[in-house]
Scaffold this active site. Structure first.
Site, PDB file in Angstrom:
ATOM      1  N   ARG A  47       5.644 -15.675 -20.851  1.00 52.96           N
ATOM      2  CA  ARG A  47       4.213 -15.413 -20.687  1.00 52.96           C
ATOM      3  C   ARG A  47       3.538 -16.547 -19.927  1.00 52.96           C
ATOM      4  O   ARG A  47       2.400 -16.947 -20.204  1.00 52.96           O
ATOM      5  CB  ARG A  47       3.534 -15.164 -22.038  1.00 52.96           C
ATOM      6  CG  ARG A  47       2.176 -14.490 -21.883  1.00 52.96           C
ATOM      7  CD  ARG A  47       1.696 -13.734 -23.114  1.00 52.96           C
ATOM      8  NE  ARG A  47       1.497 -14.600 -24.266  1.00 52.96           N
ATOM      9  CZ  ARG A  47       2.118 -14.443 -25.427  1.00 52.96           C
ATOM     10  NH1 ARG A  47       2.996 -13.466 -25.591  1.00 52.96           N
ATOM     11  NH2 ARG A  47       1.879 -15.268 -26.425  1.00 52.96           N
ATOM     12  N   SER A  48       4.240 -17.083 -18.936  1.00 51.68           N
ATOM     13  CA  SER A  48       3.642 -18.118 -18.094  1.00 51.68           C
ATOM     14  C   SER A  48       2.558 -17.499 -17.220  1.00 51.68           C
ATOM     15  O   SER A  48       2.562 -16.296 -16.949  1.00 51.68           O
ATOM     16  CB  SER A  48       4.704 -18.760 -17.203  1.00 51.68           C
ATOM     17  OG  SER A  48       5.136 -17.835 -16.205  1.00 51.68           O
ATOM     18  N   CYS A  60       3.926 -13.376  -5.992  1.00 47.27           N
ATOM     19  CA  CYS A  60       5.177 -12.944  -5.352  1.00 47.27           C
ATOM     20  C   CYS A  60       6.257 -12.483  -6.327  1.00 47.27           C
ATOM     21  O   CYS A  60       6.864 -11.421  -6.122  1.00 47.27           O
ATOM     22  CB  CYS A  60       5.720 -14.084  -4.495  1.00 47.27           C
ATOM     23  SG  CYS A  60       4.576 -14.663  -3.247  1.00 47.27           S
TER      24      CYS A  60
END
Length: 310
Positions: free
Chosen positions: A177-178, A142
């Site tokens: 950068r999760s 999302c």
């Protein structure tokens, strides 16, 4: 330089109107269940936003507050309930690998957040459909999808070019950068033709689409450039550092940059408007709209329809 501030609320309006229209015209009532198994303020706020937006568009939303040790069992029960069309979990719950495990417990048929392995694999490999007939589009996470829609809205995407090429020539830095937002976002932008610098505490990586096939998956390389260098050459800078104290120095930005923040906190300094041509301070309301959009798509798949409308 004059800077235009773009709010997520204005970007979300046409999507919400479209969702409301589809629900009314089809006479449907998709049901979304959210599981809250923590006391995280950001999760509680997100749950409240979700409930309010769903009520306005005609989606049935049920928030279930559960003990974290019974979360897995509750998700499994929801997977098997035919009256539930979408499931989401407000993270973090346990943190680390255990949260990743819960993400994969959610059925792909009801995974509105696209956090399970199937959808993430397809996204990273630039597989855009679930079936060989290409009648069912993949579900996209999302918040990364919300960022893409906002960048389309402000004109970063070149609509004259073909799909998959509309970011050709653009250089973008994503500071996060999760696996939930940052890396998926970098992959999506690279798959659309951008050169993307993905910044994390462990270093900087460069994402760009491979050569050859038009929709070939992106490639990733370790990068020896500094933060100052990649930010300074970027047409778009996106921040998502979940730390209140982090501020990206405005002096690093090039004139006319598009600056977008998806963190709960303000990662840009207040004078970002002196350098940026467009500044988007948050994306939350577009994220909820994309959540509902994914829900309607999954509802259509479950009822043997297709969702080419959205």
């Amino acid at each position: 330089m004059s800077c235009k501030k773009v709010l997520a609320s204005e970007v979300a309006v046409p999507f919400r109107q479209e969702l409301k229209q589809i629900i009314q015209e089809k006479g449907i009532r998709p049901k979304l269940v959210g599981f809250l198994a923590n006391d995280d303020p950001a999760a509680v706020m997100y749950a409240n936003w979700t409930g309010k937006t769903c009520a306005e568009t005609g989606v049935e939303f049920e928030l279930r507050k559960v003990d974290k040790n019974s979360l897995e069992e509750c998700v499994v029960e929801a997977n098997e309930d035919k009256d539930i069309h979408g499931i989401m979990v407000y993270y973090p719950v346990f943190g680390g690998n255990q949260d990743q495990y819960i993400q994969n417990v959610v059925s792909p048929a009801k995974d509105v957040e696209s956090l399970g392995h199937k959808y993430r694999y397809n996204m990273y490999h630039n597989i855009r459909y679930l079936d060989p007939e290409m009648s069912q589009k993949c579900i996209i996470p999302c918040t990364p999808l919300a960022v893409v829609k906002i960048l389309e809205y402000v004109g970063v995407y070149n609509k004259i070019l073909n799909y998959g090429d509309r970011l050709h020539g653009k250089t973008i830095t994503v500071i996060n950068r999760s696996e939930v937002v940052g890396r998926p976002l970098a992959a999506l932008l690279a798959n659309d033709g951008a050169k993307v610098f993905s910044v994390d505490v462990t270093g900087i990586q460069e994402f760009h689409r491979g050569q050859g096939l038009k929709l070939k998956k992106h490639e990733v390389y370790e990068c020896d450039k500094t933060l100052e260098e990649v930010v300074g050459m970027s047409d778009v800078v996106i921040t998502g550092v979940p730390v209140k104290s982090y501020k990206l120095p405005t002096s690093l930005l090039k004139d006319g940059v598009v600056a977008l923040n998806f963190s709960t906190f303000k990662n840009f300094e207040d004078d970002v408007i002196d350098k940026a041509s467009i500044y988007i301070p948050s994306v939350g309301k577009v994220t909820v709209a994309m959540l509902e959009r994914n829900l309607i798509r999954l509802y259509d798949y479950q009822t043997r329809g297709t969702s080419e409308q959205i």
